[in-house]
Design a protein around this motif. Structure first.
Motif, PDB file in Angstrom:
ATOM      1  N   ASN A  73       0.668  -1.231  -0.074  1.00 54.74           N
ATOM      2  CA  ASN A  73       0.076  -0.053  -0.049  1.00 54.74           C
ATOM      3  C   ASN A  73       0.919   1.259  -0.085  1.00 54.74           C
ATOM      4  O   ASN A  73       0.351   2.311   0.163  1.00 54.74           O
ATOM      5  CB  ASN A  73      -0.998  -0.076   1.172  1.00 54.74           C
ATOM      6  N   ILE A  74       2.178   1.094   0.054  1.00 50.57           N
ATOM      7  CA  ILE A  74       3.179   2.197  -0.117  1.00 50.57           C
ATOM      8  C   ILE A  74       3.073   2.823  -1.641  1.00 50.57           C
ATOM      9  O   ILE A  74       3.436   2.216  -2.695  1.00 50.57           O
ATOM     10  CB  ILE A  74       4.431   1.787   0.084  1.00 50.57           C
ATOM     11  N   MET A  75       3.119   4.170  -1.753  1.00 50.32           N
ATOM     12  CA  MET A  75       3.174   4.921  -2.745  1.00 50.32           C
ATOM     13  C   MET A  75       4.533   5.472  -2.951  1.00 50.32           C
ATOM     14  O   MET A  75       5.205   5.607  -2.030  1.00 50.32           O
ATOM     15  CB  MET A  75       2.401   6.043  -2.986  1.00 50.32           C
ATOM     16  N   ALA A  76       4.993   5.587  -4.199  1.00 49.84           N
ATOM     17  CA  ALA A  76       6.560   6.097  -4.481  1.00 49.84           C
ATOM     18  C   ALA A  76       6.758   7.562  -3.732  1.00 49.84           C
ATOM     19  O   ALA A  76       7.889   7.744  -3.327  1.00 49.84           O
ATOM     20  CB  ALA A  76       6.949   6.305  -5.972  1.00 49.84           C
ATOM     21  N   LYS A  86      12.964   6.441  -7.154  1.00 47.60           N
ATOM     22  CA  LYS A  86      13.471   6.187  -8.660  1.00 47.60           C
ATOM     23  C   LYS A  86      13.098   4.837  -9.164  1.00 47.60           C
ATOM     24  O   LYS A  86      12.753   4.784 -10.181  1.00 47.60           O
ATOM     25  CB  LYS A  86      14.940   6.602  -9.051  1.00 47.60           C
ATOM     26  N   LYS A  87      13.487   3.810  -8.217  1.00 51.78           N
ATOM     27  CA  LYS A  87      13.325   2.354  -8.600  1.00 51.78           C
ATOM     28  C   LYS A  87      11.781   2.185  -8.952  1.00 51.78           C
ATOM     29  O   LYS A  87      11.628   1.183  -9.691  1.00 51.78           O
ATOM     30  CB  LYS A  87      13.586   1.436  -7.250  1.00 51.78           C
ATOM     31  N   TYR A  88      10.864   2.757  -8.329  1.00 48.21           N
ATOM     32  CA  TYR A  88       9.531   2.325  -8.506  1.00 48.21           C
ATOM     33  C   TYR A  88       8.819   3.125  -9.849  1.00 48.21           C
ATOM     34  O   TYR A  88       8.730   4.321  -9.603  1.00 48.21           O
ATOM     35  CB  TYR A  88       8.921   2.708  -7.323  1.00 48.21           C
ATOM     36  N   PHE A 343       6.174  -3.143 -10.461  1.00 47.83           N
ATOM     37  CA  PHE A 343       6.251  -1.758 -10.328  1.00 47.83           C
ATOM     38  C   PHE A 343       7.712  -1.558 -10.488  1.00 47.83           C
ATOM     39  O   PHE A 343       8.191  -0.205 -10.361  1.00 47.83           O
ATOM     40  CB  PHE A 343       5.837  -1.344  -8.958  1.00 47.83           C
ATOM     41  N   GLU A 344       8.678  -2.415 -10.493  1.00 47.07           N
ATOM     42  CA  GLU A 344      10.046  -1.986 -10.768  1.00 47.07           C
ATOM     43  C   GLU A 344      10.689  -2.624 -11.735  1.00 47.07           C
ATOM     44  O   GLU A 344      10.012  -3.540 -12.527  1.00 47.07           O
ATOM     45  CB  GLU A 344      10.816  -2.445  -9.549  1.00 47.07           C
TER      46      GLU A 344
END
Length: 455
Positions: A73-76, A86-88, A343-344
């Motif tokens: 549930n974590i946003m960049a 930047k990885k995401y 997402f990566e």
């Protein structure tokens, strides 16, 4: 129309062509270390060896920066370290502009070169289309907030469940509201761009069943008026194939039962009742995509080889032997055996192993054997009596004088199965011929299959 489209237009798709077609899902981000259009384009000629006729490109559009998902549930934007942030790269399905190219993959000219290369190799290209929702920085949110679903507070909402209150959990996208009649022509115009300006050959439509069928009833005829296109629905709703709407739907039920049988969670004998039900569900001329792997299954439910274990080849051959169109997902051909990050940045292997040669042989049989026709005029399907053995799955398909027999043993013991047939058949694996004059007993090794072809 762009110059590329004028140079490299293929003949219109026909039902006859689709009877033997093989579909390839291209995950551009993960296909190569570069994650670029150009890296994939260079390999398109290699796909001819696998019999690929249609390439489905996962979304190629820019991805929303606002509420870009990182993990869980974590946003960049919640990650403090800028280098870590930047990885995401976010979800392909959180689109910020329907008629632009994701710079992560290259330029519009790079995309056009991909399409031209595919067309030059006799391969059609369809784009992944997401009509149900957009990313949070799509220009419509500011310019046309009335295009979106609103929550009880009157704010643009993420997609909600049928009760209109409970979120689906797709926090990185904003839900579109087709109750607004102005949304439909706007969406159709965005889809037409890719047909008229970039000469693409159709669409795979994400969560097509979440979008009102009335939208598709309006949109698809308008799109087909521009060009004969191929339409794939990510849904198993028969109504979406009615009246010449979508050409093909997802064979979700086949896929899930195949996995359960391979893992020993369901008896193989369950296939008989299951498939009879599937034949009753779909109308004559309907057909589905048969798949052992796709982007969702690989990233969220484990790998094909991990799910099917010792039964991997039986399942792969089954996906080609059934009525419908088989799918190859990026990396399957190279024995992909890890779940790709969603997402990566990640990458598939590029070394041929045990699966590539099987896919090559399956392609040859799929193209040459009428008993494997899988489209509007599919070959007949008939269950072979397995005498209530819970571990056996067996059927025949036939069209004219052509016939195939598929006999699979999902147990760890040798099984024997008498089969009634007439004629000379060839074993798929060895090419050895066998004569069947009325009935023949076949011995099937543990966790294995026999695939016989009379053509």
């Amino acid at each position: 129309m762009n110059q590329t489209a004028e140079v490299a237009t293929l003949p219109p798709l026909t039902d006859e062509f689709l009877e033997t077609a093989i579909l390839y899902e291209a995950n551009i981000r993960q296909y190569s270390p570069e994650g670029s259009f150009d890296a994939f384009t260079a390999d398109i000629p290699k796909l001819k060896a696998l019999g690929v006729d249609v390439i489905w490109l996962m979304p190629v559009y820019p991805i929303s920066s606002t509420k870009r998902k990182a993990y869980g549930n974590i946003m960049a934007e919640d990650i403090e370290d800028p280098e870590e942030r930047k990885k995401y790269l976010g979800s392909y399905y959180a689109i910020s502009d329907y008629t632009a190219i994701n710079p992560e993959f290259g330029t519009l000219e790079d995309f056009r070169r991909l399409v031209k290369t595919a067309h030059d190799n006799g391969i059609y290209v369809i784009l992944d289309w997401v009509a149900n929702h957009t990313g949070w920085d799509h220009h419509w949110i500011k310019e046309h907030p009335d295009y979106y679903t609103k929550n009880e507070a009157g704010e643009v909402s993420e997609p909600l469940k049928d009760d209109g209150r409970t979120p689906e959990g797709w926090t990185d996208v904003a839900d579109l509201n087709f109750d607004n009649p102005e949304l439909t022509p706007a969406m159709i115009a965005e889809m037409k761009y890719w047909i008229t300006e970039e000469d693409i050959d159709g669409f795979r439509c994400d969560v097509a069943g979440f979008v009102p069928t009335e939208f598709w009833r309006k949109a698809i005829p308008e799109l087909r008026a521009e060009k004969k296109i191929f339409m794939l629905a990510e849904a198993d709703n028969p109504e979406l194939l009615e009246d010449g709407l979508f050409d093909m739907a997802y064979g979700w039920a086949n896929h899930h039962l195949m996995n359960d049988i391979a893992k020993g969670e369901q008896p193989a004998a369950q296939w008989w009742a299951h498939y009879n039900g599937q034949m009753e569900k779909w109308a004559a001329g309907d057909y589905v995509m048969n798949f052992v792997e796709n982007h969702d299954e690989n990233s969220w439910n484990g790998t094909f080889l991990g799910r099917t274990g010792a039964n991997w080849e039986s399942c792969l051959v089954l996906s080609y032997a059934l009525p419908g169109m088989p799918l190859i997902y990026s990396g399957l051909e190279y024995d992909l055996n890890h779940s790709l990050k969603f997402f990566e940045k990640d990458s598939i292997p590029k070394t041929k192993g045990k699966i590539w040669p099987v896919l090559e042989k399956l392609a040859a049989v799929k193209k040459e054997v009428p008993a494997l026709h899988g489209g509007v005029n599919a070959a007949n399907y008939e269950w072979i009596h397995t005498f209530h053995d819970p571990d056996l799955l067996a059927f025949r398909r036939f069209k004219g004088d052509s016939e195939i027999l598929y006999l699979a043993n999902f147990s760890s013991e040798v099984k024997n199965l008498p089969v009634k047939a007439m004629g000379t058949f060839s074993f798929f694996k060895s090419g050895e011929k066998v004569q069947i004059d009325g009935e023949k007993n076949f011995e099937i090794a543990p966790n294995s299959y026999l695939f016989l072809v009379k053509n």
